[in-house]
Scaffold this active site. Structure first.
Site, short mmCIF file in Angstrom:
data_model
loop_
_atom_site.label_atom_id
_atom_site.label_comp_id
_atom_site.label_asym_id
_atom_site.label_seq_id
_atom_site.Cartn_x
_atom_site.Cartn_y
_atom_site.Cartn_z
CB SER A 11 -14.47 -27.89 -26.60
OG SER A 11 -15.67 -27.19 -26.40
CG HIS A 36 -13.22 -28.10 -22.36
ND1 HIS A 36 -12.53 -27.73 -21.22
CD2 HIS A 36 -13.78 -26.95 -22.85
CE1 HIS A 36 -12.65 -26.42 -21.03
NE2 HIS A 36 -13.41 -25.93 -22.00
CG ASP A 38 -16.68 -24.93 -23.40
OD1 ASP A 38 -15.91 -24.50 -22.52
OD2 ASP A 38 -16.28 -25.34 -24.51
CG MET A 40 -20.93 -20.89 -22.60
SD MET A 40 -20.66 -20.29 -24.27
CE MET A 40 -19.12 -21.12 -24.65
CG HIS A 69 -14.53 -23.50 -19.29
ND1 HIS A 69 -14.11 -23.05 -20.53
CD2 HIS A 69 -14.42 -22.44 -18.46
CE1 HIS A 69 -13.78 -21.76 -20.44
NE2 HIS A 69 -13.97 -21.37 -19.19
CG MET A 71 -17.08 -19.76 -19.80
SD MET A 71 -16.91 -20.25 -21.52
CE MET A 71 -17.32 -21.98 -21.38
CG MET A 140 -10.39 -18.39 -20.80
SD MET A 140 -10.99 -19.99 -21.38
CE MET A 140 -11.68 -19.57 -22.99
N GLY A 145 -16.90 -17.73 -25.06
CA GLY A 145 -18.25 -17.54 -25.60
C GLY A 145 -18.52 -18.39 -26.82
N GLY A 147 -16.78 -21.22 -29.95
CA GLY A 147 -15.70 -22.01 -30.54
C GLY A 147 -15.26 -21.38 -31.85
CG ASP A 178 -10.98 -23.35 -23.61
OD1 ASP A 178 -11.14 -23.64 -24.80
OD2 ASP A 178 -11.92 -23.26 -22.78
N GLY A 179 -8.94 -22.29 -26.44
CA GLY A 179 -9.35 -21.31 -27.43
C GLY A 179 -8.38 -21.18 -28.59
N GLY A 200 -11.70 -27.59 -29.83
CA GLY A 200 -13.05 -27.73 -30.36
C GLY A 200 -12.98 -28.05 -31.84
C1 DX5 Z 1 -14.76 -20.87 -25.68
C2 DX5 Z 1 -14.78 -22.23 -25.06
C3 DX5 Z 1 -13.85 -23.18 -25.70
C4 DX5 Z 1 -14.16 -23.48 -27.14
C5 DX5 Z 1 -12.89 -23.91 -27.82
O1 DX5 Z 1 -15.56 -20.04 -24.94
O2 DX5 Z 1 -14.45 -22.16 -23.69
O3 DX5 Z 1 -13.75 -24.37 -24.95
O4 DX5 Z 1 -15.13 -24.46 -27.30
O5 DX5 Z 1 -13.16 -24.10 -29.17
P1 DX5 Z 1 -12.01 -23.94 -30.29
O6 DX5 Z 1 -10.95 -24.95 -29.98
O7 DX5 Z 1 -12.72 -24.19 -31.57
O8 DX5 Z 1 -11.47 -22.53 -30.17
ZN ZN Z 2 -13.88 -23.99 -22.60
#
Ligand code: DX5
Ligand code: ZN
Length: 219
Positions: A11, A36, A38, A40, A69, A71, A140, A145, A147, A178-179, A200
């Site tokens: 990510s 990936h 993200d 937001m 992705h 959000m 999720m 929101g 990483g 994811d997460g 991430g």
């Molecule tokens: C969270 C994101 C994830 C995030 C994952 O809202 O959708 O994609 O970047 O990061 P890690 O792997 O560090 O949890």
């Molecule tokens: Zn994500």
């Protein structure tokens, strides 16, 4: 989409926003399967990232698969523009859209793959009516929101439930998690049924990023 091996999708939320191009090239060189991305909006989630222009500016730098992705609230308004910007797969949140069916149709009509994401507190079974039209189910394992959060206990059962629904109604679809994915929990996440792991911090924070990708993949 093929389920022959586990795919790793670093990510870029964990990358350097002042040098995103270098991060995308680096992830391509070290053997990541997807990137990936993200997006937001500061409304659906309490954070802001970037939009179409970042994606279209990154697109020429690599052939790597862009897994976007969203959000954002009411994603139906924007999905076509994300596809035009260079996304190969667009996932949006069940909780953020009233017209789920229409949004899936819009994404697929412009030749893009489509994923449906669910938050940790949304019952997994809500995806059932949409499964036949989906290419990916995004489970999720943190509240979206940021990483670097901790993998939520109980996510393994949710992955296993998504796998059993997928196997029954949409055998072609992939399960992405994811997460909070890391070296310690990757094998059990794969064991529960994940086909794609988003990572991430586990990749961007590693001293040897190529080794981290291989390790997460189980190689
Ligand atoms: C969270 C994101 C994830 C995030 C994952 O809202 O959708 O994609 O970047 O990061 P890690 O792997 O560090 O949890
Ligand atoms: Zn994500």
């Amino acid at each position: 989409m093929s389920k022959s091996k586990v795919l790793i999708a670093p990510s870029i939320l964990s990358g350097n926003f002042a040098d995103m191009g270098s991060d995308v090239k680096n992830m391509t060189e070290i053997g990541a399967d997807w990137i990936h991305v993200d997006v937001m909006d500061g409304v659906f989630v309490p954070n802001l990232t970037f939009g179409f222009k970042m994606i279209s500016d990154l697109r020429p730098l690599s052939q790597i698969f862009f897994d976007v992705h969203l959000m954002i609230t009411q994603p139906i308004r924007y999905v076509e523009r994300f596809v035009k910007s260079g996304a190969q797969l667009v996932s949006f949140h069940y909780e953020a859209e009233q017209d789920i069916k229409g949004t899936i149709e819009k994404i697929k009509a412009v030749g893009c793959k489509c994923g449906l994401a669910i938050n940790p507190d949304t019952p997994v079974d809500v995806i059932t009516p949409y499964l036949a039209n989906l290419d990916l189910i995004l489970i999720m394992s943190v509240f979206p929101g940021f990483g670097g959060q901790k993998f939520i206990d109980g996510s393994l059962e949710r992955i296993a439930r998504a796998k059993s629904l997928r196997d029954k109604y949409a055998p072609h679809a992939l399960i992405e998690v994811d997460g909070g994915v890391n070296k310690e929990n990757a094998a059990s996440i794969i064991g529960a049924g994940a086909d794609v792991l988003v990572a991430g911090n586990a990749v961007f924070g590693a001293t040897d990023r190529a080794a981290a990708v291989k390790f997460l993949r189980g190689e």
